[in-house]
Design an enzyme around this catalytic site. Structure first.
Site, mmCIF file in Angstrom:
data_model
loop_
_atom_site.group_PDB
_atom_site.id
_atom_site.type_symbol
_atom_site.label_atom_id
_atom_site.label_comp_id
_atom_site.label_asym_id
_atom_site.label_seq_id
_atom_site.Cartn_x
_atom_site.Cartn_y
_atom_site.Cartn_z
ATOM 1 N N TYR A 177 0.829 -1.210 0.000
ATOM 2 C CA TYR A 177 0.000 0.000 0.000
ATOM 3 C C TYR A 177 0.861 1.258 0.000
ATOM 4 C CZ TYR A 177 -4.455 -2.321 0.067
ATOM 5 O OH TYR A 177 -5.539 -3.063 -0.315
ATOM 6 N N ASN A 225 -12.370 2.377 -7.829
ATOM 7 C CA ASN A 225 -10.987 2.813 -7.655
ATOM 8 C C ASN A 225 -10.795 3.517 -6.327
ATOM 9 O OD1 ASN A 225 -10.706 1.847 -10.244
ATOM 10 N ND2 ASN A 225 -10.785 3.865 -11.219
ATOM 11 N N ASP A 259 -8.055 5.626 -6.009
ATOM 12 C CA ASP A 259 -6.955 6.557 -6.321
ATOM 13 C C ASP A 259 -7.319 8.032 -6.219
ATOM 14 O OD1 ASP A 259 -7.344 5.544 -9.810
ATOM 15 O OD2 ASP A 259 -8.426 7.107 -8.708
ATOM 16 N N HIS A 275 -15.048 1.089 -2.834
ATOM 17 C CA HIS A 275 -13.962 0.321 -2.225
ATOM 18 C C HIS A 275 -13.022 1.171 -1.391
ATOM 19 C CE1 HIS A 275 -14.517 -2.874 -5.645
ATOM 20 N NE2 HIS A 275 -15.445 -2.940 -4.721
ATOM 21 N N CYS A 286 -7.191 3.719 12.660
ATOM 22 C CA CYS A 286 -6.706 2.778 13.689
ATOM 23 C C CYS A 286 -7.734 1.670 13.877
ATOM 24 C CB CYS A 286 -6.512 3.539 15.018
ATOM 25 S SG CYS A 286 -6.278 2.423 16.410
ATOM 26 N N CYS A 341 -1.140 3.576 15.925
ATOM 27 C CA CYS A 341 -1.928 4.722 16.402
ATOM 28 C C CYS A 341 -1.169 5.458 17.511
ATOM 29 C CB CYS A 341 -3.257 4.176 16.938
ATOM 30 S SG CYS A 341 -4.338 5.426 17.623
ATOM 31 N N GLY A 358 -13.798 0.862 -18.104
ATOM 32 C CA GLY A 358 -12.507 0.399 -17.591
ATOM 33 C C GLY A 358 -12.607 -0.563 -16.434
ATOM 34 N N ASN A 412 -14.150 0.097 -23.130
ATOM 35 C CA ASN A 412 -13.043 -0.765 -22.715
ATOM 36 C C ASN A 412 -12.296 -1.166 -23.980
ATOM 37 O OD1 ASN A 412 -11.469 -2.962 -21.635
ATOM 38 N ND2 ASN A 412 -12.938 -3.067 -19.952
ATOM 39 N N GLU A 427 -10.898 -3.926 -24.347
ATOM 40 C CA GLU A 427 -11.157 -5.383 -24.509
ATOM 41 C C GLU A 427 -12.593 -5.703 -24.122
ATOM 42 O OE1 GLU A 427 -6.985 -5.701 -24.723
ATOM 43 O OE2 GLU A 427 -8.287 -7.441 -24.751
HETATM 44 C C1 BV8 Z 1 -18.184 -8.545 -0.508
HETATM 45 C C2 BV8 Z 1 -9.856 -2.291 -2.891
HETATM 46 C C3 BV8 Z 1 -20.030 -8.962 0.831
HETATM 47 C C4 BV8 Z 1 -8.563 -2.675 -2.356
HETATM 48 C C5 BV8 Z 1 -10.820 -4.150 -4.097
HETATM 49 C C6 BV8 Z 1 -17.097 -15.945 -5.657
HETATM 50 C C7 BV8 Z 1 -17.993 -15.486 -6.596
HETATM 51 C C8 BV8 Z 1 -18.455 -14.188 -6.580
HETATM 52 C C9 BV8 Z 1 -18.027 -13.310 -5.599
HETATM 53 C C10 BV8 Z 1 -17.131 -13.766 -4.685
HETATM 54 C C11 BV8 Z 1 -16.656 -15.058 -4.695
HETATM 55 N N1 BV8 Z 1 -15.788 -15.200 -3.672
HETATM 56 C C12 BV8 Z 1 -15.694 -14.008 -3.004
HETATM 57 C C13 BV8 Z 1 -16.527 -13.160 -3.608
HETATM 58 C C14 BV8 Z 1 -16.765 -11.782 -3.228
HETATM 59 C C15 BV8 Z 1 -15.570 -10.935 -3.650
HETATM 60 C C16 BV8 Z 1 -15.313 -11.032 -5.134
HETATM 61 O O1 BV8 Z 1 -16.029 -10.449 -5.926
HETATM 62 N N2 BV8 Z 1 -14.289 -11.800 -5.523
HETATM 63 C C17 BV8 Z 1 -14.027 -11.956 -6.949
HETATM 64 C C18 BV8 Z 1 -12.584 -11.641 -7.246
HETATM 65 C C19 BV8 Z 1 -14.417 -13.362 -7.325
HETATM 66 N N3 BV8 Z 1 -15.975 -9.581 -3.329
HETATM 67 C C20 BV8 Z 1 -15.744 -9.127 -2.096
HETATM 68 O O2 BV8 Z 1 -15.138 -9.727 -1.223
HETATM 69 C C21 BV8 Z 1 -16.345 -7.747 -1.821
HETATM 70 N N4 BV8 Z 1 -17.076 -7.817 -0.597
HETATM 71 O O3 BV8 Z 1 -18.558 -9.296 -1.371
HETATM 72 O O4 BV8 Z 1 -18.820 -8.312 0.684
HETATM 73 C C22 BV8 Z 1 -19.742 -10.073 1.748
HETATM 74 C C23 BV8 Z 1 -18.912 -9.848 2.832
HETATM 75 C C24 BV8 Z 1 -18.688 -10.882 3.709
HETATM 76 C C25 BV8 Z 1 -19.269 -12.114 3.460
HETATM 77 C C26 BV8 Z 1 -20.080 -12.310 2.325
HETATM 78 C C27 BV8 Z 1 -20.315 -11.302 1.470
HETATM 79 C C28 BV8 Z 1 -15.258 -6.720 -1.654
HETATM 80 C C29 BV8 Z 1 -14.591 -6.499 -2.982
HETATM 81 C C30 BV8 Z 1 -13.645 -5.318 -2.884
HETATM 82 C C31 BV8 Z 1 -12.222 -5.789 -2.976
HETATM 83 N N5 BV8 Z 1 -11.359 -4.597 -3.024
HETATM 84 N N6 BV8 Z 1 -10.067 -3.059 -4.100
HETATM 85 C C32 BV8 Z 1 -7.444 -2.188 -3.225
HETATM 86 O O5 BV8 Z 1 -7.682 -1.653 -4.336
HETATM 87 O O6 BV8 Z 1 -6.314 -2.334 -2.761
HETATM 88 S S1 BV8 Z 1 -11.140 -4.948 -5.562
HETATM 89 C C33 BV8 Z 1 -10.157 -4.358 -6.816
HETATM 90 O O7 BV8 Z 1 -10.731 -4.951 -8.015
HETATM 91 C C34 BV8 Z 1 -10.210 -2.883 -7.089
HETATM 92 O O8 BV8 Z 1 -11.155 -2.175 -6.308
HETATM 93 C C35 BV8 Z 1 -10.629 -2.841 -8.551
HETATM 94 O O9 BV8 Z 1 -11.185 -1.666 -8.908
HETATM 95 C C36 BV8 Z 1 -11.548 -3.955 -8.559
HETATM 96 C C37 BV8 Z 1 -12.137 -4.401 -9.827
HETATM 97 O O10 BV8 Z 1 -11.116 -4.497 -10.772
HETATM 98 P P1 BV8 Z 1 -11.220 -3.502 -12.021
HETATM 99 O O11 BV8 Z 1 -11.365 -2.122 -11.499
HETATM 100 O O12 BV8 Z 1 -12.264 -3.995 -12.955
HETATM 101 O O13 BV8 Z 1 -9.786 -3.646 -12.615
HETATM 102 P P2 BV8 Z 1 -9.239 -4.809 -13.546
HETATM 103 O O14 BV8 Z 1 -7.765 -4.700 -13.574
HETATM 104 O O15 BV8 Z 1 -9.899 -6.095 -13.165
HETATM 105 O O16 BV8 Z 1 -9.822 -4.445 -15.015
HETATM 106 C C38 BV8 Z 1 -9.322 -3.289 -15.657
HETATM 107 C C39 BV8 Z 1 -10.119 -3.152 -16.938
HETATM 108 O O17 BV8 Z 1 -9.726 -1.932 -17.564
HETATM 109 C C40 BV8 Z 1 -9.853 -4.258 -17.943
HETATM 110 O O18 BV8 Z 1 -11.101 -4.713 -18.445
HETATM 111 C C41 BV8 Z 1 -9.043 -3.573 -19.053
HETATM 112 O O19 BV8 Z 1 -9.345 -4.086 -20.332
HETATM 113 C C42 BV8 Z 1 -9.547 -2.160 -18.947
HETATM 114 N N7 BV8 Z 1 -8.628 -1.135 -19.438
HETATM 115 C C43 BV8 Z 1 -7.260 -1.162 -19.500
HETATM 116 N N8 BV8 Z 1 -6.817 0.014 -20.019
HETATM 117 C C44 BV8 Z 1 -7.905 0.795 -20.246
HETATM 118 C C45 BV8 Z 1 -9.057 0.069 -19.874
HETATM 119 N N9 BV8 Z 1 -10.300 0.568 -19.989
HETATM 120 C C46 BV8 Z 1 -10.418 1.815 -20.498
HETATM 121 N N10 BV8 Z 1 -9.365 2.574 -20.865
HETATM 122 C C47 BV8 Z 1 -8.103 2.096 -20.760
HETATM 123 N N11 BV8 Z 1 -7.059 2.861 -21.148
HETATM 124 ZN ZN ZN Z 2 -6.050 3.934 18.140
#
Ligand code: BV8
Ligand code: ZN
Length: 249
Positions: A65, A100, A102, A117, A125, A146, A186, A212, A214
């Site tokens: 981070y 995002n 950012d 997110h 803390c 903290c 995106g 996108n 792709e």
């Molecule tokens: C939750 C913050 C409820 C941290 C992030 C099985 C099935 C389904 C779901 C799940 C499962 N197992 C677990 C889950 C739930 C899980 C999940 O979805 N997992 C997935 C991976 C299977 N989700 C969670 O845990 C969420 N919470 O469900 O809570 C709950 C709670 C408890 C118990 C039960 C239920 C929390 C999810 C949040 C995770 N945190 N980020 C950090 O950033 O450090 S996720 C992370 O991925 C980022 O936030 C990011 O934004 C996000 C999604 O990714 P994208 O933004 O789409 O980025 P990516 O690289 O994938 O794609 C980029 C795209 O841009 C591409 O398509 C590319 O072609 C395109 N691109 C490239 N260049 C360009 C462009 N587009 C336009 N212009 C360009 N120039």
């Molecule tokens: Zn504290």
């Protein structure tokens, strides 16, 4: 570049929502997660962006981070962010729903931004909840602690397995359900529950437009797929919307 259907929708739309993912910040130099060279191609998300990962190896997670915080402090919003900021003044209701962390939408001037997110500029803390800025935590050696209670400080972002902030999520659902046009920009639409918003919007009657370079898992459901980088497509889309709304007056 765009269909008659999209032009008419841009001319008439009262409410527009835009879901953004890492791709909109790619042209600012912020690495994506899953596209070529993305972060997750080198490390496993669960190891770094989860509570288990943090508890298992807080040094590694803070190192990751810390790196991302320094990158995000250096980068600038790109024409894609700026086009969305302008759209806020073009449509009666315009909301950004971002995955995002950012802060680039806010830095480009957008004021209606639902952060599903969290935000990389904020930290807190885990014991007493006191909030810390990046300058403070990045000046601390080892795992930031903290100053009030000594508890471990964590980034204010939503990790895998964690609930999304309820207020932001509810606002995002309202924006999706009331949108005349829903832009999915995106994002690979791989992460739930954010990835369910395009389908929700379409079900509620929105014209679903994906931007996108792709295709993704939602491209087959999209009414319009504008293939290319957001930094090029969004300024063009904004200009077309301005012209279409002028003509229809
Ligand atoms: C939750 C913050 C409820 C941290 C992030 C099985 C099935 C389904 C779901 C799940 C499962 N197992 C677990 C889950 C739930 C899980 C999940 O979805 N997992 C997935 C991976 C299977 N989700 C969670 O845990 C969420 N919470 O469900 O809570 C709950 C709670 C408890 C118990 C039960 C239920 C929390 C999810 C949040 C995770 N945190 N980020 C950090 O950033 O450090 S996720 C992370 O991925 C980022 O936030 C990011 O934004 C996000 C999604 O990714 P994208 O933004 O789409 O980025 P990516 O690289 O994938 O794609 C980029 C795209 O841009 C591409 O398509 C590319 O072609 C395109 N691109 C490239 N260049 C360009 C462009 N587009 C336009 N212009 C360009 N120039
Ligand atoms: Zn504290």
């Amino acid at each position: 570049m765009i269909s008659e259907r999209l032009r008419n929708a841009l001319a008439r739309a009262r409410s527009v929502a835009a879901l953004t993912g890492a791709g909109i910040s790619a042209e600012s130099g912020v690495p994506t997660f899953r596209s070529k060279g993305g972060i997750w191609t080198k490390m496993r998300p669960e190891e770094l962006a989860s509570m288990d990962g943090f508890l298992r190896n807080p040094e590694l997670v803070w190192e990751w981070y810390g790196q991302r915080k320094r990158i995000m402090a250096e980068v600038q919003p790109n024409p894609g962010h700026r086009a969305l900021a302008h759209m806020e003044h073009l449509f009666p209701h315009f909301a950004i729903i971002t995955q995002n962390i950012d802060n680039l939408h806010q830095r480009s001037g957008s004021t209606v931004v639902h952060e599903l997110h969290g935000n990389i500029e904020r930290n807190y803390c885990m014991e007493c909840g006191i909030r810390y800025g990046n300058a403070e935590v990045l000046s601390m050696t080892g795992i930031p602690r903290c100053t009030a209670c000594g508890g471990p400080i964590r980034p204010d972002v939503v990790w895998f397995g964690e609930m999304l902030p309820m207020e932001e999520w509810n606002a995002a659902v309202r924006a999706a359900e009331s949108a005349d046009i829903f832009l999915s920009i995106g994002t690979s639409a791989a992460v739930q529950p954010a990835a369910s918003l395009p389908g929700l919007a379409k079900e509620a009657g929105a014209l679903l437009v994906e931007i996108n370079p792709e295709p993704t898992s939602i491209t087959s459901h999209a009414d319009e797929f504008l293939q290319g980088p957001a930094g090029t497509i969004l300024p063009e889309l904004y200009a077309l919307a301005v012209a279409a709304r002028k003509e229809s007056q």
